[in-house]
Design a protein around this motif. Structure first.
Motif, PDB file in Angstrom:
ATOM      1  N   SER A  13       0.849  -1.193   0.000  1.00 40.23           N
ATOM      2  CA  SER A  13       0.000   0.000   0.000  1.00 40.23           C
ATOM      3  C   SER A  13       0.884   1.242   0.000  1.00 40.23           C
ATOM      4  N   GLY A  14       0.272   2.387  -0.264  1.00 36.02           N
ATOM      5  CA  GLY A  14       1.006   3.639  -0.149  1.00 36.02           C
ATOM      6  C   GLY A  14       1.433   3.909   1.277  1.00 36.02           C
ATOM      7  N   THR A  15       0.599   3.514   2.231  1.00 32.59           N
ATOM      8  CA  THR A  15       0.954   3.671   3.649  1.00 32.59           C
ATOM      9  C   THR A  15       2.194   2.859   3.977  1.00 32.59           C
ATOM     10  N   GLU A  16       2.211   1.612   3.510  1.00 27.97           N
ATOM     11  CA  GLU A  16       3.374   0.751   3.759  1.00 27.97           C
ATOM     12  C   GLU A  16       4.625   1.327   3.107  1.00 27.97           C
ATOM     13  N   ALA A  17       4.468   1.992   1.960  1.00 24.66           N
ATOM     14  CA  ALA A  17       5.620   2.610   1.302  1.00 24.66           C
ATOM     15  C   ALA A  17       6.251   3.661   2.208  1.00 24.66           C
ATOM     16  N   LEU A  18       5.416   4.489   2.823  1.00 24.39           N
ATOM     17  CA  LEU A  18       5.936   5.505   3.746  1.00 24.39           C
ATOM     18  C   LEU A  18       6.565   4.864   4.976  1.00 24.39           C
ATOM     19  N   LEU A  19       5.887   3.865   5.536  1.00 21.65           N
ATOM     20  CA  LEU A  19       6.386   3.201   6.742  1.00 21.65           C
ATOM     21  C   LEU A  19       7.740   2.547   6.483  1.00 21.65           C
ATOM     22  N   ILE A  20       7.849   1.809   5.393  1.00 19.74           N
ATOM     23  CA  ILE A  20       9.101   1.108   5.088  1.00 19.74           C
ATOM     24  C   ILE A  20      10.223   2.102   4.823  1.00 19.74           C
ATOM     25  N   SER A  21       9.902   3.213   4.171  1.00 18.21           N
ATOM     26  CA  SER A  21      10.926   4.239   3.924  1.00 18.21           C
ATOM     27  C   SER A  21      11.476   4.784   5.239  1.00 18.21           C
ATOM     28  N   LEU A  22      10.601   5.076   6.176  1.00 20.33           N
ATOM     29  CA  LEU A  22      11.051   5.576   7.483  1.00 20.33           C
ATOM     30  C   LEU A  22      11.833   4.503   8.235  1.00 20.33           C
ATOM     31  N   MET A  23      11.414   3.252   8.119  1.00 19.96           N
ATOM     32  CA  MET A  23      12.159   2.168   8.759  1.00 19.96           C
ATOM     33  C   MET A  23      13.545   2.029   8.143  1.00 19.96           C
ATOM     34  N   ALA A  24      13.650   2.214   6.828  1.00 19.16           N
ATOM     35  CA  ALA A  24      14.953   2.140   6.161  1.00 19.16           C
ATOM     36  C   ALA A  24      15.877   3.250   6.629  1.00 19.16           C
ATOM     37  N   LEU A  25      15.292   4.382   7.026  1.00 14.54           N
ATOM     38  CA  LEU A  25      16.080   5.494   7.569  1.00 14.54           C
ATOM     39  C   LEU A  25      16.367   5.329   9.059  1.00 14.54           C
ATOM     40  N   ASN A  26      15.842   4.225   9.640  1.00 15.96           N
ATOM     41  CA  ASN A  26      16.055   3.921  11.055  1.00 15.96           C
ATOM     42  C   ASN A  26      15.482   5.013  11.961  1.00 15.96           C
ATOM     43  N   LEU A  27      14.276   5.465  11.649  1.00 13.93           N
ATOM     44  CA  LEU A  27      13.619   6.455  12.505  1.00 13.93           C
ATOM     45  C   LEU A  27      13.473   5.902  13.916  1.00 13.93           C
ATOM     46  N   GLN A  28      13.856   6.703  14.898  1.00 14.22           N
ATOM     47  CA  GLN A  28      13.853   6.279  16.292  1.00 14.22           C
ATOM     48  C   GLN A  28      12.810   7.059  17.097  1.00 14.22           C
ATOM     49  N   PRO A  29      12.355   6.489  18.221  1.00 14.46           N
ATOM     50  CA  PRO A  29      11.419   7.220  19.075  1.00 14.46           C
ATOM     51  C   PRO A  29      11.967   8.593  19.454  1.00 14.46           C
ATOM     52  N   GLY A  30      11.130   9.597  19.320  1.00 13.01           N
ATOM     53  CA  GLY A  30      11.533  10.969  19.609  1.00 13.01           C
ATOM     54  C   GLY A  30      12.045  11.740  18.415  1.00 13.01           C
ATOM     55  N   ASP A  31      12.371  11.037  17.327  1.00 10.92           N
ATOM     56  CA  ASP A  31      12.805  11.727  16.107  1.00 10.92           C
ATOM     57  C   ASP A  31      11.639  12.518  15.513  1.00 10.92           C
ATOM     58  N   GLU A  32      11.952  13.652  14.911  1.00  7.69           N
ATOM     59  CA  GLU A  32      10.926  14.513  14.329  1.00  7.69           C
ATOM     60  C   GLU A  32      10.943  14.408  12.803  1.00  7.69           C
ATOM     61  N   VAL A  33       9.745  14.421  12.230  1.00  7.09           N
ATOM     62  CA  VAL A  33       9.583  14.425  10.773  1.00  7.09           C
ATOM     63  C   VAL A  33       8.687  15.600  10.412  1.00  7.09           C
ATOM     64  N   ILE A  34       9.206  16.500   9.606  1.00  8.18           N
ATOM     65  CA  ILE A  34       8.443  17.683   9.195  1.00  8.18           C
ATOM     66  C   ILE A  34       7.514  17.296   8.051  1.00  8.18           C
ATOM     67  N   THR A  35       6.238  17.661   8.192  1.00 10.36           N
ATOM     68  CA  THR A  35       5.262  17.315   7.167  1.00 10.36           C
ATOM     69  C   THR A  35       4.107  18.288   7.207  1.00 10.36           C
ATOM     70  N   SER A  36       3.123  18.035   6.372  1.00 10.66           N
ATOM     71  CA  SER A  36       1.935  18.886   6.270  1.00 10.66           C
ATOM     72  C   SER A  36       0.787  18.293   7.067  1.00 10.66           C
ATOM     73  N   PRO A  37      -0.005  19.126   7.748  1.00  7.16           N
ATOM     74  CA  PRO A  37      -1.184  18.607   8.433  1.00  7.16           C
ATOM     75  C   PRO A  37      -2.372  18.440   7.494  1.00  7.16           C
ATOM     76  N   PHE A  38      -2.267  18.981   6.270  1.00 12.86           N
ATOM     77  CA  PHE A  38      -3.371  18.942   5.311  1.00 12.86           C
ATOM     78  C   PHE A  38      -3.167  17.753   4.391  1.00 12.86           C
ATOM     79  N   THR A  39      -3.509  16.570   4.912  1.00 10.09           N
ATOM     80  CA  THR A  39      -3.192  15.316   4.245  1.00 10.09           C
ATOM     81  C   THR A  39      -4.052  14.211   4.821  1.00 10.09           C
ATOM     82  N   PHE A  40      -3.951  13.026   4.224  1.00 12.12           N
ATOM     83  CA  PHE A  40      -4.611  11.848   4.763  1.00 12.12           C
ATOM     84  C   PHE A  40      -3.815  11.326   5.960  1.00 12.12           C
ATOM     85  N   ALA A  41      -4.486  10.589   6.825  1.00 17.95           N
ATOM     86  CA  ALA A  41      -3.879  10.133   8.078  1.00 17.95           C
ATOM     87  C   ALA A  41      -2.625   9.304   7.876  1.00 17.95           C
TER      88      ALA A  41
END
Length: 364
Positions: free
Chosen positions: A57-85
């Protein structure tokens, strides 16, 4: 009238879809069959990215990308609030914190001029969201990321596959491009599906392993992963649809331009497209006051509408309080935007009927 006419599209592609699906049924490789690699090669070639990794899914694409970057608890990701969940939930699922940056009033896209002020020592990535078929200002965003230690940039391109930015394809504009093949997308399958694009060999390998439960080879789990594969049958359907996709993109552009001209002539506010970008018009979106009343009048006239999105993410109960950055433009747009019927097979007569009903509904 359908909001998105998938029936006419299917009628045009019925034989090719049947052939593609029958081939899968004949060889029986329903998971990671040959159509998966075929689709990945075709999509990578189309975008110019070195790698395409299909996912569930598109959701899984985003999740896997963040996992590949080794996103850790407390890390911040800048994004838009005007979007799907999905944009926000993948960050929170990994323990990260979404940091909202407001959007442009005329496009609904993240305002690149406000991103730099949102960067902190905890910023791990920037995730701009393509909206209504158009990409954000990716050169400006990439330049900001470069100035701050080459922050990874993930284009949430769920709505913009096939669009261009300065003659470059959406999904090949940053560290990662992530798209969705949800049935209503400009290029959709008949279930869930998505894809990750990158030209970074190491990140591509990480994504491939993560989507297969973290396996570098069978039963060798090098990473923590997920079950994120795209089904062979869904890949076969997208391959069939890809044969007509160039035509569909052009037809969507024509219909979007016709809507633009009609809205401008009638004085109806709309989402604008930047001169250096093309849009695939994943939705055609206008801005109206008293939206609920306008929608009811259009419904009575037989015209379906939709709202993307009525409540920005920072107002959603599950995400309220995660970030207190003000986003007044997103708040305002959420109360005004309304999408009209849009597809490559929308007829001129149907468009005329939509615009006449819209003019009448706004004037009432």
């Amino acid at each position: 009238m359908d909001f998105i006419d998938l029936k006419t599209q299917y009628a045009a592609l019925k034989d090719r879809i049947a052939e593609r699906m029958q081939h899968v049924l004949d060889h029986g490789q329903y998971i990671m069959g040959p159509e998966v690699a075929e689709l990945e090669a075709a999509l990578a070639d189309r975008t110019g990215a070195r790698h395409c990794i299909t996912v569930s899914s598109g959701t899984e694409a985003l999740l896997i990308s963040l996992m590949a970057l080794n996103l850790q608890p407390g890390d911040e990701v800048i994004t838009s609030p005007f979007t799907f969940a999905a944009t926000a939930e993948v960050i929170v699922l990994l323990g990260g914190k979404p940091v909202w940056v407001d959007v442009e009033a005329d496009t609904g896209l993240i305002d690149a001029t406000q991103i730099e002020a949102a960067i902190t020592p905890r910023t791990r990535a920037i995730m701009p969201v393509s909206l209504y078929g158009q990409t954000p200002d990716m050169d400006a965003i990439n330049a900001i990321a470069a100035r701050h230690g080459n922050l990874p940039v993930i284009e949430d391109a769920a709505q913009s596959f096939g669009a261009t930015y300065r003659d470059r394809q959406s999904c090949n504009l940053s560290t990662f491009g992530c798209t969705s093949f949800f049935p209503s997308k400009p290029l959709g399958c008949y279930g869930d599906g998505g894809a990750i694009f990158t030209s970074d060999d190491a990140l591509a390998q990480a994504c491939r392993e993560i989507r297969l439960h973290g396996q570098s080879k069978r039963y060798t789990h090098t990473r923590v992963g997920v079950g994120g594969r795209m089904d062979t049958l869904q890949c076969a359907i997208v391959l069939a649809k890809l044969e007509r996709f160039d035509w569909e993109v052009q037809e969507r552009l024509v219909r979007g331009q016709l809507y633009n001209a009609a809205c401008d002539a009638a004085g109806i506010a709309r989402i604008h497209q930047r001169a250096e970008r093309t849009s695939v018009f994943g939705q055609y979106t206008v801005r109206v006051a008293q939206r609920e009343q306008v929608q009811e009048r259009l419904k009575a006239a037989g015209i379906p509408t939709a709202v993307h999105y009525p409540v920005p993410m920072h107002r959603q109960p599950a995400y309220a309080g995660l970030c207190d950055r003000p986003t007044p433009v997103a708040d305002r747009l959420a109360g005004e935007v309304m999408s009209l019927p849009m597809s490559a097979d929308l007829t001129l007569a149907q468009q005329d009927a939509v615009m006449q009903a819209l003019r009448d509904a706004v004037a009432a």
